[in-house]
Motif scaffolding. Structure first.
Motif, PDB file in Angstrom:
ATOM      1  N   THR A 144       0.833  -1.239   0.004  1.00  9.59           N
ATOM      2  CA  THR A 144      -0.070   0.117   0.015  1.00  9.59           C
ATOM      3  C   THR A 144       0.978   1.299  -0.016  1.00  9.59           C
ATOM      4  O   THR A 144       1.864   1.251   0.772  1.00  9.59           O
ATOM      5  CB  THR A 144      -0.911  -0.023   1.215  1.00  9.59           C
ATOM      6  OG1 THR A 144      -1.765  -1.227   1.006  1.00  9.59           O
ATOM      7  CG2 THR A 144      -1.807   1.241   1.289  1.00  9.59           C
ATOM      8  N   ARG A 158       0.659   5.528  -0.148  1.00 11.27           N
ATOM      9  CA  ARG A 158      -0.356   6.752   0.020  1.00 11.27           C
ATOM     10  C   ARG A 158       0.447   8.137  -0.589  1.00 11.27           C
ATOM     11  O   ARG A 158       1.540   8.263  -0.364  1.00 11.27           O
ATOM     12  CB  ARG A 158      -0.571   6.898   1.252  1.00 11.27           C
ATOM     13  CG  ARG A 158      -1.498   5.983   2.297  1.00 11.27           C
ATOM     14  CD  ARG A 158      -1.488   5.986   3.684  1.00 11.27           C
ATOM     15  NE  ARG A 158      -2.159   4.785   4.365  1.00 11.27           N
ATOM     16  CZ  ARG A 158      -1.356   3.834   4.566  1.00 11.27           C
ATOM     17  NH1 ARG A 158       0.049   3.625   4.259  1.00 11.27           N
ATOM     18  NH2 ARG A 158      -2.191   2.737   4.956  1.00 11.27           N
ATOM     19  N   ARG A 196      -5.081  -0.782  -7.298  1.00 12.33           N
ATOM     20  CA  ARG A 196      -6.415  -0.209  -7.215  1.00 12.33           C
ATOM     21  C   ARG A 196      -5.783   1.309  -6.668  1.00 12.33           C
ATOM     22  O   ARG A 196      -5.395   1.423  -5.896  1.00 12.33           O
ATOM     23  CB  ARG A 196      -7.182  -0.765  -6.095  1.00 12.33           C
ATOM     24  CG  ARG A 196      -8.869  -0.097  -5.917  1.00 12.33           C
ATOM     25  CD  ARG A 196      -9.458  -0.695  -4.672  1.00 12.33           C
ATOM     26  NE  ARG A 196     -10.048  -1.890  -5.457  1.00 12.33           N
ATOM     27  CZ  ARG A 196     -11.183  -2.209  -6.093  1.00 12.33           C
ATOM     28  NH1 ARG A 196     -11.659  -1.005  -6.346  1.00 12.33           N
ATOM     29  NH2 ARG A 196     -11.346  -3.275  -6.613  1.00 12.33           N
ATOM     30  N   ASN A 200      -7.504   4.538  -5.045  1.00 14.28           N
ATOM     31  CA  ASN A 200      -8.819   4.603  -4.273  1.00 14.28           C
ATOM     32  C   ASN A 200      -9.663   3.630  -4.644  1.00 14.28           C
ATOM     33  O   ASN A 200      -9.655   2.492  -4.451  1.00 14.28           O
ATOM     34  CB  ASN A 200      -9.557   5.943  -4.673  1.00 14.28           C
ATOM     35  CG  ASN A 200      -8.416   7.083  -3.865  1.00 14.28           C
ATOM     36  OD1 ASN A 200      -7.485   6.705  -3.098  1.00 14.28           O
ATOM     37  ND2 ASN A 200      -8.180   8.239  -4.407  1.00 14.28           N
ATOM     38  N   ARG A 201     -10.780   3.805  -5.412  1.00 15.51           N
ATOM     39  CA  ARG A 201     -11.827   2.843  -6.035  1.00 15.51           C
ATOM     40  C   ARG A 201     -11.776   2.390  -7.134  1.00 15.51           C
ATOM     41  O   ARG A 201     -12.497   1.681  -7.769  1.00 15.51           O
ATOM     42  CB  ARG A 201     -13.252   3.437  -5.577  1.00 15.51           C
ATOM     43  CG  ARG A 201     -13.621   3.854  -4.252  1.00 15.51           C
ATOM     44  CD  ARG A 201     -14.923   4.570  -4.039  1.00 15.51           C
ATOM     45  NE  ARG A 201     -15.196   5.707  -5.090  1.00 15.51           N
ATOM     46  CZ  ARG A 201     -14.822   6.757  -5.108  1.00 15.51           C
ATOM     47  NH1 ARG A 201     -14.183   7.267  -3.791  1.00 15.51           N
ATOM     48  NH2 ARG A 201     -14.683   7.902  -5.747  1.00 15.51           N
ATOM     49  N   GLN A 252     -11.563  10.112  -9.497  1.00 14.38           N
ATOM     50  CA  GLN A 252     -10.943   9.325  -8.392  1.00 14.38           C
ATOM     51  C   GLN A 252     -10.057  10.096  -7.523  1.00 14.38           C
ATOM     52  O   GLN A 252      -9.685   9.628  -6.400  1.00 14.38           O
ATOM     53  CB  GLN A 252     -10.282   7.991  -8.804  1.00 14.38           C
ATOM     54  CG  GLN A 252     -11.132   7.115  -9.743  1.00 14.38           C
ATOM     55  CD  GLN A 252     -12.050   6.615  -8.859  1.00 14.38           C
ATOM     56  OE1 GLN A 252     -11.701   5.984  -7.558  1.00 14.38           O
ATOM     57  NE2 GLN A 252     -13.435   6.558  -9.352  1.00 14.38           N
ATOM     58  N   GLY A 260      -8.750  12.159  -4.488  1.00 17.81           N
ATOM     59  CA  GLY A 260      -8.825  12.666  -3.336  1.00 17.81           C
ATOM     60  C   GLY A 260      -7.790  13.436  -2.706  1.00 17.81           C
ATOM     61  O   GLY A 260      -6.847  13.344  -3.217  1.00 17.81           O
ATOM     62  N   ASN A 319      -4.826   9.828  -1.401  1.00 20.55           N
ATOM     63  CA  ASN A 319      -4.983   8.875  -2.254  1.00 20.55           C
ATOM     64  C   ASN A 319      -4.229   7.264  -1.804  1.00 20.55           C
ATOM     65  O   ASN A 319      -3.254   7.365  -1.553  1.00 20.55           O
ATOM     66  CB  ASN A 319      -4.780   9.188  -3.590  1.00 20.55           C
ATOM     67  CG  ASN A 319      -5.231  10.192  -4.091  1.00 20.55           C
ATOM     68  OD1 ASN A 319      -6.291  10.636  -4.422  1.00 20.55           O
ATOM     69  ND2 ASN A 319      -4.406  11.526  -3.991  1.00 20.55           N
ATOM     70  N   GLU A 320      -5.005   6.160  -1.881  1.00 24.80           N
ATOM     71  CA  GLU A 320      -4.502   5.011  -1.526  1.00 24.80           C
ATOM     72  C   GLU A 320      -4.160   4.187  -2.544  1.00 24.80           C
ATOM     73  O   GLU A 320      -5.407   3.929  -3.226  1.00 24.80           O
ATOM     74  CB  GLU A 320      -5.195   4.570  -0.419  1.00 24.80           C
ATOM     75  CG  GLU A 320      -4.455   3.149   0.207  1.00 24.80           C
ATOM     76  CD  GLU A 320      -5.359   2.273   1.502  1.00 24.80           C
ATOM     77  OE1 GLU A 320      -5.016   3.186   2.304  1.00 24.80           O
ATOM     78  OE2 GLU A 320      -5.979   1.814   1.329  1.00 24.80           O
TER      79      GLU A 320
END
Length: 462
Positions: free
Chosen positions: A365, A367, A400, A402-403, A431, A433, A436-437
């Motif tokens: 992950t 960020r 991925r 975010n979504r 998408q 933000g 963001n992840e």
């Protein structure tokens, strides 16, 4: 170690005398040349010493001494000869050394400097299948992104200086000159794609080398009559003469073709550097206001034909195409009836992942924080992922943002040894933000994510 203070005192005395004698000194001073390699800094060879820690300490002492002479002097380092950040055992040990140096010198240095040299291959794209481990197929951007990511994440933002770049290939054959001029332009194009990161970049191209008169790196040489004349390295200067101005937006041509454009008065300059592995046919198309039109198009193209290195200069008929050979750089000069007015300004901003150098065989992950954006002004988002794999990555990288899910097929890279390149993913602007992840997974037990970078393009406010 006992002489660090004396060396700093001597450096300061030298600069003070220079200012006293001439009224000025250089804007930028590097403390020590290429001390990332062992024979330039022998403490790296001695296990009882922390070689990089001592190197940082030495830079700090010299920087403080020079600034007592003149606080406006910019002092930096490490002037690295071999910034192959992914190298070492374990992987990225070289990078850890540079991170240590940057952390230790955070308070005293004004810039970080590096040297980049390619080995001088005819096709860096084709050489990837032969263990190519130089810069022009993506490694350069990955290393620069790592440096920028670390500076952003550690709040240690400083400009970069590339104080030497070029090719290790000497020689004075026609093909040697062609390879060098191609190489200088290839590096410079990739630097110019990220102008906010640099204060200075310097090709290793000298004037007259009296100590080595037959060197291939000189602009001036003596002919058989003993007279001075320009070498064909001068084609690099001729190619870029007058090019510059305000950047213009260009649609991408190809993932491995670098292209830039500028406007200046009634001229539009388009530079195209072909790293695709094959010849390229290009036909320029411009969107101009109704009250303006193209008067003519000229081009410059250093090229190698029938054993000779030539600088082609000619007119290009409007609507016609120009062939650009692999590794070559062309400059197109468009003359317009009136100076070109642009309708809007595009702001391009890079944001970096807070995590770097992560194994992809584990759940990963990253960020990326971006300040609040006006979604209506966003034009595009590009996510760049740096990937390192000694044997070449393979399989499907599942991600991925975010979504938003995405996949990248890496099988085309499976046979490429010493792989350290990047892949780009287009992300829908909806998408984005504030935080963001990015999650990534890959069923491969050897691929490392070096970094993640998000490039945001938005229309500027009036």
């Amino acid at each position: 170690i006992d002489s660090f203070d004396a060396a700093a005192e001597l450096a300061a005395a030298y600069v003070a005398d220079e200012i006293e004698d001439s009224g000025r000194t250089s804007n930028y001073w590097e403390v020590k040349n290429e001390s990332d390699i062992q024979h330039e800094w022998t403490y790296h060879l001695l296990p009882q010493f922390d070689g990089w820690g001592l190197l940082g300490d030495f830079h700090n002492q010299v920087a403080r001494a020079l600034k007592k002479v003149d606080p406006t002097i910019q002092v930096g380092g490490p002037a690295s000869a071999w910034p192959r950040m992914e190298m070492g055992r374990p992987a990225f040990s070289v990078w850890n050394n540079h991170k240590q140096f940057m952390d230790l010198t955070k308070s005293d240095l004004d810039f970080y400097s590096h040297h980049f040299y390619d080995s001088g291959v005819r096709s860096s794209y084709a050489a990837r299948n032969e263990g190519y481990d130089d810069w022009l197929q993506g490694r350069l951007d990955c290393v620069l992104d790592l440096l920028c990511a670390e500076m952003h994440n550690s709040k240690n933002l400083k400009p970069l200086l590339i104080t030497e770049y070029g090719t290790l290939l000497g020689g004075t054959r026609e093909i040697d000159y062609w390879l060098r001029v191609c190489n200088y332009s290839s590096f410079m194009m990739q630097f110019m794609e990220r102008p906010a990161d640099f204060s200075l970049t310097v090709p290793f191209l000298l004037g007259y080398m009296h100590w080595e008169p037959d060197s291939g790196f000189a602009l001036v040489k003596r002919n058989s009559l003993g007279e001075f004349e320009l070498s064909k390295n001068a084609y690099f200067m001729d190619l870029w003469e007058g090019v510059g101005g305000e950047y213009l937006y260009l649609d991408p041509i190809h993932p491995r073709v670098h292209s830039l454009a500028w406007k200046k008065e009634q001229q539009i300059f388009i530079a195209v550097n072909n790293q695709s592995g094959s010849s390229l046919m290009i036909r320029p198309e411009l969107i101009l206001p109704h009250n303006n039109e193209i008067q003519s198009i000229r081009y410059r193209l250093p090229t190698y034909q029938n054993g000779r290195f030539l600088l082609r200069r000619d007119n290009l008929e409007i609507g016609a195409s120009l062939s650009i050979g692999n590794a070559e750089t062309a400059i197109l000069i468009v003359e317009t009836m009136t100076p070109t007015a642009t309708s809007e300004q595009i702001l391009e901003t890079s944001y970096y992942g807070q995590e770097t150098v992560l194994p992809l065989w584990e759940p990963t992950t990253v960020r990326i924080e971006t300040p609040s954006q006006n979604i209506s002004r966003l034009q595009s988002l590009t996510l760049r992922l740096g990937l390192e794999d000694k044997n070449g990555p393979s399989g499907t990288l599942n991600g991925r943002f975010n979504r938003h899910p995405f996949t990248i097929d890496l099988d085309a890279y499976a046979s490429i040894e010493n792989f350290f390149e990047y892949v780009d993913v287009t992300i829908p602007v909806s998408q984005l933000g504030d935080v963001n992840e990015i999650t990534l997974s890959l069923k491969d037990d050897s691929t490392i994510l070096s970094h993640a970078k998000l490039t945001v393009r938005a229309v500027a406010a009036d």
